[in-house]
Design an enzyme around this catalytic site. Structure first.
Site, short mmCIF file in Angstrom:
data_model
loop_
_atom_site.label_atom_id
_atom_site.label_comp_id
_atom_site.label_asym_id
_atom_site.label_seq_id
_atom_site.Cartn_x
_atom_site.Cartn_y
_atom_site.Cartn_z
N PHE A 187 68.10 61.54 -77.35
CA PHE A 187 67.34 60.34 -77.73
C PHE A 187 67.76 59.86 -79.12
CE2 PHE A 187 64.48 62.95 -75.01
CZ PHE A 187 64.42 62.10 -73.92
N GLU A 193 71.48 55.42 -83.32
CA GLU A 193 72.58 55.34 -84.27
C GLU A 193 72.03 54.89 -85.62
OE1 GLU A 193 76.37 53.73 -83.22
OE2 GLU A 193 75.90 53.84 -81.09
N PHE A 243 60.45 47.34 -81.75
CA PHE A 243 61.31 46.67 -80.77
C PHE A 243 60.72 45.31 -80.37
CE2 PHE A 243 63.37 50.64 -80.79
CZ PHE A 243 64.61 50.49 -80.20
N CYS A 249 74.67 51.97 -75.60
CA CYS A 249 73.62 52.59 -74.78
C CYS A 249 72.84 51.58 -73.95
CB CYS A 249 72.67 53.39 -75.68
SG CYS A 249 73.38 54.90 -76.34
N ARG A 282 80.64 48.40 -80.03
CA ARG A 282 80.58 48.29 -78.57
C ARG A 282 79.52 47.26 -78.17
NH1 ARG A 282 79.69 54.43 -76.95
NH2 ARG A 282 78.46 54.27 -78.86
#
Length: 445
Positions: free
Chosen positions: A159, A162, A261, A272, A342
């Protein structure tokens, strides 16, 4: 314990997850051997150099290399002889030909390790995988390893965020371990590995293999949905003349919703969330329950629309065309405190604007080299001021602290026109407007 000795740990795969896990297991006092098929990566890690940016990790790596608790190799035979427990941390990227997860690295790791396992051992997967993968690999291990059924497979999803990888490994908010029916050793081994965290009160949850596999992808699907929800509200706010930041603040005070979030802006990217929700949908289709996750298609679509909307706002500020215009872009990484590009919304926007005829110059505190390799056609600067020099519009696309704290007066001295698109709602609109800037942001008047 094995006798009176601490468990010896191997970590298979030394990308972001594997290198972080290996260094942090050594930090907890275990002897750790990391393995990768990439000799250059092994050499870099063995010399104390990370092949990516992660705050605090290089210090942990160097400390444990010096202490002799951490080594790296390319030799699977050495790993099989050394370790009592093997953590699989290889990547599971999106396949090139579909939304499904590419499990080739995972299968290759198991195929390389299994024939060398001649004594009882535990293999624990940490990679994010489609549900059902662990059961398949358990059967492969049992059928291939010389030790047969004495090799147990378990799954313990990671979990990591980054930018917070060390903290999330050493002090996770929960530990999940999924085991197969009849498993005798796997849970006990995981409890031993995590003894320090368990003693500190971190929840330790035991499940079957399938539930453990679903935890990570379900969490990512939920977080992606929450991000896309507030970005959908931003679309409504723009048309209605409302302020999505005030809306998000009001929603956050409902403890059923919360504020995490719930930040409207350019949307999510990285290695991810995008690939995990797509692989989740692909797996649901394979299982015959595609309608259960059909809402994730709209989650993904909303996320992609944010990039297009950011480009439209910037184009509108400079008269409707990027052709021959000069654009400064602040941010290349998909999020701050990372050099990961990415599926980066920032780079996607920069590259699209360049393809529309603009001269685009990008600056990012950590991701410039990665960005240059991926998009050599863009211009790059080594400072924020250099990136925005002579720009007719500036786009803030990754919310690094350096950009959030930027002085509008200093930037105004070097730009051609004081216009800014705040793609992350990271700035104070009134402050920038008072300093003479034309300020626009997603979901705000």
């Amino acid at each position: 314990m094995v006798g009176q000795q601490r468990l010896k740990i191997s970590v298979i795969g030394t990308g972001y997850l594997g290198a972080t896990h290996a260094a942090c297991m050594a930090e907890l006092g275990f002897d750790v051997l990391g393995i990768d098929v990439d000799q250059a990566k092994v050499d870099s890690l063995s010399s104390g150099r990370l092949p990516f940016f992660e705050p605090g990790l290089e210090e942990v790596l160097a400390r444990n290399l010096a202490a002799g608790r951490l080594r790296f190799t390319t030799d699977y035979a050495e790993v099989a002889e050394f370790a009592d427990v093997h953590f699989i941390c290889v990547g599971t990227p999106q396949r090139a030909d579909s939304n499904a997860a590419d499990l080739s690295y995972l299968d290759a790791a198991v195929d390389a390790l299994a024939p060398l396992l001649s004594r009882p051992t535990v293999v624990i997967g940490k990679s994010t995988v489609p549900v059902g993968t662990a059961a398949r690999l358990a059967a492969r291990l049992a059928g291939t390893a010389p030790a047969g059924a004495d090799v147990e497979l378990a799954w313990s999803p990671e979990f990591l965020r980054e930018g917070y990888g060390v903290e999330d490994t050493l002090r996770p908010n929960r530990i999940v371990i999924g085991t197969a029916p009849g498993s005798r050793r796997a849970e006990a081994v995981m409890r031993e590995v995590c003894a320090e965290q368990i003693a500190a009160g971190i929840p330790f949850l035991t499940t079957d293999l399938e539930t453990a596999e679903l935890v990570k992808v379900s969490a990512n699907a939920f977080l992606a949905t929450k991000i896309s929800f507030i970005n959908a509200m931003a679309e409504v706010c723009e048309v209605a003349g409302a302020d999505v930041i005030k809306l998000a603040e009001a929603l956050s005070h409902d403890d059923r919703i919360g504020g995490k979030f719930l930040g409207p802006g350019l949307g999510f990217g990285g290695g991810c969330l995008p690939k995990d929700i797509r692989a989740f949908m692909a797996r649901a289709d394979e299982l015959g329950v595609e309608p259960a996750l059909s809402f994730l298609r709209e989650v993904d679509a909303i996320n992609q629309r944010r990039r297009a909307r950011t480009i439209d706002i910037a184009r509108g500020l400079i008269g409707g065309s990027f052709s021959g215009r000069t654009v400064g872009v602040l941010g290349a990484a998909f999020k701050p405190n990372s050099d990961d590009i990415r599926d980066s919304p920032a780079l996607d926007v920069a590259a699209t604007i360049s393809s529309l005829g603009a001269r685009v110059t990008v600056y990012d505190p950590e991701a410039l080299e990665n960005a240059r390799r991926a998009h050599p056609g863009l211009g790059y600067a080594t400072s924020m001021l250099e990136a925005v020099r002579d720009a007719e519009v500036v786009l803030l696309l990754t919310e690094w602290a350096e950009f959030r704290d930027a002085d509008p007066d200093e930037l105004a001295k070097v730009v051609a026109q004081p216009r800014i698109v705040d793609g992350r709602n990271a700035l104070d609109p009134e402050q920038w407007r008072e300093r003479g800037w034309t300020y626009r942001a997603l979901g705000r008047p």
